[in-house]
Design an enzyme around this catalytic site. Sequence first.
Site, PDB file in Angstrom:
ATOM      1  N   ILE A  61       0.844  -1.192   0.000  1.00  0.00           N
ATOM      2  CA  ILE A  61       0.000   0.000   0.000  1.00  0.00           C
ATOM      3  C   ILE A  61       0.885   1.250   0.000  1.00  0.00           C
ATOM      4  O   ILE A  61       1.837   1.336   0.779  1.00  0.00           O
ATOM      5  CB  ILE A  61      -0.910   0.044   1.247  1.00  0.00           C
ATOM      6  N   CYS A  62       0.553   2.190  -0.865  1.00  0.00           N
ATOM      7  CA  CYS A  62       1.173   3.513  -0.834  1.00  0.00           C
ATOM      8  C   CYS A  62       0.076   4.530  -1.147  1.00  0.00           C
ATOM      9  O   CYS A  62      -1.105   4.199  -1.058  1.00  0.00           O
ATOM     10  CB  CYS A  62       2.367   3.619  -1.791  1.00  0.00           C
ATOM     11  N   LYS A  63       0.437   5.727  -1.503  1.00  0.00           N
ATOM     12  CA  LYS A  63      -0.582   6.751  -1.749  1.00  0.00           C
ATOM     13  C   LYS A  63      -1.493   6.377  -2.910  1.00  0.00           C
ATOM     14  O   LYS A  63      -2.704   6.462  -2.807  1.00  0.00           O
ATOM     15  CB  LYS A  63       0.073   8.108  -2.011  1.00  0.00           C
ATOM     16  N   GLY A  65      -0.595   3.398  -5.141  1.00  0.00           N
ATOM     17  CA  GLY A  65      -0.373   2.006  -5.515  1.00  0.00           C
ATOM     18  C   GLY A  65       0.426   1.854  -6.793  1.00  0.00           C
ATOM     19  O   GLY A  65       0.908   0.772  -7.120  1.00  0.00           O
ATOM     20  N   ALA A 105      -3.889   4.162  -0.890  1.00  0.00           N
ATOM     21  CA  ALA A 105      -4.657   4.582   0.286  1.00  0.00           C
ATOM     22  C   ALA A 105      -5.530   5.797  -0.024  1.00  0.00           C
ATOM     23  O   ALA A 105      -6.562   5.996   0.616  1.00  0.00           O
ATOM     24  CB  ALA A 105      -3.708   4.903   1.437  1.00  0.00           C
TER      25      ALA A 105
END
Length: 140
Positions: A61-63, A65, A105
């Site tokens: 997961i990141c800001k 993806g 996210a």
Amino acid sequence: MKIYLDRDHNAVNFADKLYAALSQKYDITYIKSPTDMPYPEIAKAFAERILRDASSRGILICKTGIGMSIVANKFKGVYANNCKSVEECYDFRTCNNGNVLTMGASSVPLDTAIAICETFLDTDFDVKHAGRIELIEKIT
């Protein structure tokens, strides 16, 4: 099947909530890389971990993806996709034998993310697509 979860600094709260929901149903190892670690390094270490155990799957997961997916896909044997719907994730697993799910996210609501992860973890690869994977593996 071993399941891993990790995130960068942009997704700590989201990943914590996702882990809390998923760990009620699945045995997941939550890595929790340092929040000052750049996402390319997180995704690299994650992909290497997935490759050490061919039966494992992972969720990054990141800001958005996107970056995690780009980095993870640089590793031969890692099939990563940034999924935003259950239907997309279902096809990712059944048709492409995806082993790393990435999500943003900021772009996927938590309830949708939980459903996507459940699809990712509960859906098997359809072996009728094995020829496609063989073709992919031949590409250098």
